[in-house]
Write a protein that holds these residues in place. Structure first.
Motif, PDB file in Angstrom:
ATOM      1  N   GLY A  13      46.969  43.647  41.967  1.00  0.00           N
ATOM      2  CA  GLY A  13      46.276  42.580  41.272  1.00  0.00           C
ATOM      3  C   GLY A  13      46.479  42.693  39.775  1.00  0.00           C
ATOM      4  O   GLY A  13      47.374  43.371  39.292  1.00  0.00           O
ATOM      5  N   LYS A  14      45.592  41.995  39.035  1.00  0.00           N
ATOM      6  CA  LYS A  14      45.719  41.989  37.578  1.00  0.00           C
ATOM      7  C   LYS A  14      45.361  43.331  36.975  1.00  0.00           C
ATOM      8  O   LYS A  14      44.527  44.036  37.507  1.00  0.00           O
ATOM      9  N   HIS A  54      52.469  29.969  25.959  1.00  0.00           N
ATOM     10  CA  HIS A  54      52.280  30.077  27.404  1.00  0.00           C
ATOM     11  C   HIS A  54      51.190  31.114  27.699  1.00  0.00           C
ATOM     12  O   HIS A  54      51.087  32.121  27.000  1.00  0.00           O
ATOM     13  N   GLU A  55      50.415  30.838  28.730  1.00  0.00           N
ATOM     14  CA  GLU A  55      49.401  31.812  29.130  1.00  0.00           C
ATOM     15  C   GLU A  55      50.080  33.017  29.766  1.00  0.00           C
ATOM     16  O   GLU A  55      51.004  32.881  30.563  1.00  0.00           O
ATOM     17  N   TYR A  56      49.611  34.202  29.409  1.00  0.00           N
ATOM     18  CA  TYR A  56      50.213  35.422  29.956  1.00  0.00           C
ATOM     19  C   TYR A  56      49.215  36.146  30.839  1.00  0.00           C
ATOM     20  O   TYR A  56      48.060  36.362  30.464  1.00  0.00           O
ATOM     21  N   THR A  57      49.649  36.499  32.035  1.00  0.00           N
ATOM     22  CA  THR A  57      48.838  37.321  32.938  1.00  0.00           C
ATOM     23  C   THR A  57      49.712  38.444  33.469  1.00  0.00           C
ATOM     24  O   THR A  57      50.887  38.234  33.755  1.00  0.00           O
ATOM     25  N   SER A  58      49.125  39.614  33.569  1.00  0.00           N
ATOM     26  CA  SER A  58      49.865  40.764  34.068  1.00  0.00           C
ATOM     27  C   SER A  58      49.523  40.982  35.538  1.00  0.00           C
ATOM     28  O   SER A  58      48.365  41.089  35.910  1.00  0.00           O
ATOM     29  N   GLN A  59      50.555  41.016  36.383  1.00  0.00           N
ATOM     30  CA  GLN A  59      50.350  41.176  37.815  1.00  0.00           C
ATOM     31  C   GLN A  59      50.974  42.481  38.294  1.00  0.00           C
ATOM     32  O   GLN A  59      52.070  42.851  37.871  1.00  0.00           O
ATOM     33  N   THR A  60      50.262  43.189  39.167  1.00  0.00           N
ATOM     34  CA  THR A  60      50.793  44.380  39.794  1.00  0.00           C
ATOM     35  C   THR A  60      50.599  44.243  41.307  1.00  0.00           C
ATOM     36  O   THR A  60      50.046  43.238  41.794  1.00  0.00           O
ATOM     37  N   PRO A  65      56.248  34.749  30.377  1.00  0.00           N
ATOM     38  CA  PRO A  65      56.035  33.298  30.432  1.00  0.00           C
ATOM     39  C   PRO A  65      57.159  32.551  29.714  1.00  0.00           C
ATOM     40  O   PRO A  65      57.551  32.909  28.607  1.00  0.00           O
TER      41      PRO A  65
END
Length: 209
Positions: free
Chosen positions: A208-209, A199-205, A133
């Motif tokens: 999906g998450k 910042h918001e953190y999201t892990s993507q593969t 982010p």
């Protein structure tokens, strides 16, 4: 450090763009400089005068490496494939250049391996930062970035050309350069994590998450 000089290439890039040079041609010129650098180092003992021109070859490579991206943006030819090629060519070029020391100085082979691992680490975290982010491609350096590596290598070549016994300083040179590259990589990690704060953190593969 030396990354700040890239801003001075904006005007130079304009001149090259008007001359008809493309980003791909600049990339090919940079690759040719890598080949010439390999020749200068590989033949250093049998043809020592090549060491005097080696810093000029490294400078030319730095110029063309800066120009390819600038020309791509100026000519609106920038692409994802171009960025991948640029990052890979830089790492492969550095790997080939410093790998020559593995054969020139057999006693320093572990140091050479350590330096190469450090270079890969430093450049990997620089690119990895873009996926975080607020991230951008990190270029912070504590003396171990791509242009600084070329600078130290050029100075070593000049010292070796001026005083052939300077080649005995190869272990010290490789060890100190490895330290600078590692420190630069750690600084880039710190900068990337700092930029990601808030910042918001999201892990993507792919799944999906």
């Amino acid at each position: 450090m030396l990354y700040r000089w890239k801003a001075h290439f904006q005007q130079l890039a304009s001149r090259f763009a008007h001359s008809g040079m493309t980003a791909n041609q600049a990339s090919l010129a940079g690759a040719l400089c890598v080949l010439l650098s390999l020749i200068c180092l590989a033949l250093a003992r049998t043809t020592p005068w090549l060491l005097w021109i080696h810093p000029l070859v490294l400078l030319a490579r730095f110029i063309f490496n800066a120009l390819d991206g600038l020309l791509a943006r100026k000519q609106n030819t920038a692409s994802a494939a171009g960025e991948v090629f640029n990052e890979l060519s830089d790492v492969i070029g550095d790997t080939l250049t410093f790998a020559v020391f593995y054969f020139l100085f057999p006693a320093c082979r572990l140091l050479v391996v350590g330096l190469l691992l450090s270079i890969w680490f430093c450049e990997f975290v620089a690119v990895l930062a873009k996926s975080l982010p607020g991230g951008v491609r990190r270029q912070e350096s504590l003396g171990g970035g791509k242009p600084e590596r070329a600078l130290w290598l050029g100075l070593f070549s000049l010292a070796w050309a001026w005083l052939p016994t300077s080649e005995h300083l190869a272990p010290l040179f490789l060890g100190l350069l490895t330290l600078l590259v590692l420190l630069s990589g750690l600084r880039r990690i710190a900068s990337a994590l700092q930029a990601a704060k808030g910042h918001e953190y999201t892990s993507q593969t792919l799944y999906g998450k």
